[in-house]
Design an enzyme around this catalytic site. Structure first.
Site, PDB file in Angstrom:
ATOM      1  N   LYS A 111       0.763  -1.071   0.175  1.00 37.34           N
ATOM      2  CA  LYS A 111      -0.083  -0.079   0.145  1.00 37.34           C
ATOM      3  C   LYS A 111       0.950   1.064  -0.217  1.00 37.34           C
ATOM      4  O   LYS A 111       1.444   1.850   0.380  1.00 37.34           O
ATOM      5  CB  LYS A 111      -0.936   0.433   0.878  1.00 37.34           C
ATOM      6  CG  LYS A 111      -1.836   1.141   1.127  1.00 37.34           C
ATOM      7  CD  LYS A 111      -2.432   1.001   2.584  1.00 37.34           C
ATOM      8  CE  LYS A 111      -2.644   2.751   2.551  1.00 37.34           C
ATOM      9  NZ  LYS A 111      -3.635   2.969   3.357  1.00 37.34           N
ATOM     10  N   THR A 119      -8.706   4.251  11.573  1.00 39.55           N
ATOM     11  CA  THR A 119      -9.034   4.592  12.762  1.00 39.55           C
ATOM     12  C   THR A 119     -10.473   4.434  13.037  1.00 39.55           C
ATOM     13  O   THR A 119     -10.897   4.383  14.505  1.00 39.55           O
ATOM     14  CB  THR A 119      -8.768   6.126  12.725  1.00 39.55           C
ATOM     15  OG1 THR A 119      -7.643   6.426  11.961  1.00 39.55           O
ATOM     16  CG2 THR A 119      -9.329   7.073  14.096  1.00 39.55           C
TER      17      THR A 119
END
Lengths: 92, 257
Positions: free
Chosen positions: B100, B210
């Site tokens: 990523k 998150t």
């Protein structure tokens, strides 16, 4: 036992009083940098170093070059080397 | 609705929810949240090991790489050189060519530096990496990234950790129509409905960190996100009704007295 001389070079051997060390076991202590920290070690390979530090690295880089896991036992460390030992941590 | 599997470069993914492993209380909580999410892709970061604390645990003792696909990131990298360095270390440490790719442009927004991202994508793709770049929600950049060799694109829904949801669903929709490759919304998902919105748009997967790790109950939120992603995907595949301004009765007039 006689130890010396020099800062980084240690000669360790057995001598009688007044006798010169004739066959010293010579151990070279190197100063290297590991993960940004200055370190003194007698280990000359990555395998030795990570064993001494008790680490299980994900990857190892010496002077910005990645050292393959299969070469940990043979790759020779030298004075002043900058070693990075990394692993996976939590991230997004 | 069967055989709706996400495949990237021959790799088959079981879940369309991908999860991050940052910001958790400890590795036990991370493992429980990942389990509850049903994800099979788990992102991780590459960092220096603590050489003075030998007891600091190893994340992969809790997240089994045999069970999950480990997707390392290049988070925190602000230059192409740094991103390449972290990606190469990640491949050495990991078990696959998946990366990523992040090249961050600004500390306050964590917006991607798309110029650097393009360069790094091109180099890593040539080195055999399966590059999944974290990018802006700009369709032109998405197309350029695919031309540079990306395997998929990961446009942001909103800034990392912001929980603002999908701020520009129309751009995401245009990206979906622009690139002939998987689109994975990365960042910004704050709650279950945000994840469902991304999937209803037709996105191939959603990556959340998150939104789960920062919830009061991360384990419960992980489960909520799992269901939202499944629901959103099903709704997309089912084909929603057209929005209309005025009512159309659901109940027939025929037979009324």
């Amino acid at each position: 036992m006689v130890i010396g001389p020099g800062v980084n070079d240690f000669f360790i051997g057995v001598a009688n009083p007044g006798e010169r060390v004739t066959n010293p076991l010579r151990i070279r202590i190197m100063k290297i940098t590991v993960n940004g920290e200055g370190l003194r070690t007698s280990k000359t390979t990555i395998a030795g170093l990570i064993e001494e530090l008790g680490l299980r690295p994900g990857a190892v880089e010496v002077n910005l070059v990645i050292v393959s896991r299969k070469d940990y036992g043979t790759f020779r460390l030298k004075e002043g080397d900058s070693v990075e030992i990394v692993n996976f941590v939590g991230g997004g | 609705m069967e055989n709706d599997k996400l495949v990237i470069k021959g790799i088959e993914f079981k879940s369309r929810l991908w999860v991050g492993t940052g910001k958790y209380k400890d590795f036990e909580e991370t493992a429980r949240a990942v389990e509850a999410s049903g994800a099979d892709v788990v992102t991780v970061a590459v960092r220096r090991v603590n050489i003075t604390d030998r007891k600091s645990g190893n994340l992969l003792d809790y997240i089994d790489p045999k069970k999950y696909k480990i997707l390392p990131n290049t988070a925190g990298c602000y230059t192409v050189e740094d991103a390449l360095r972290y990606a190469r270390l990640a491949r050495e440490a990991g078990v696959s060519d998946l990366i990523k790719l992040e090249v961050i442009g600004d500390e306050r927004t964590l917006f991607p530096d798309v110029c650097g991202l393009l360069k790094a994508t091109e180099i890593l793709a040539k080195e055999g990496f399966i590059v999944l770049p974290y990018t802006s929600d700009d369709p032109i950049t998405a197309k350029r990234l695919m031309d540079a060799g990306a395997a998929a694109v990961m446009p942001m829904g909103a800034p990392i950790g912001s929980g603002l949801g999908i701020r520009n669903p129309y751009n995401i929709k245009i990206i979906l129509e622009t690139v002939n490759a998987p689109v994975i919304v990365d960042a910004g998902v704050g709650t279950a409905s945000d994840a469902a919105v991304a999937m209803e748009l037709g996105c191939d997967a959603v990556l959340i960190n998150t939104g789960i790790a920062g919830a009061k109950d991360p384990i419960a939120m992980a489960a909520a996100m799992k269901h939202a992603v499944i629901a959103g995907r099903l709704a997309y595949r089912a084909g929603r009704i057209t929005k209309k301004l005025y009512a159309t009765a659901s109940t027939p007039f025929e037979g009324m007295l």
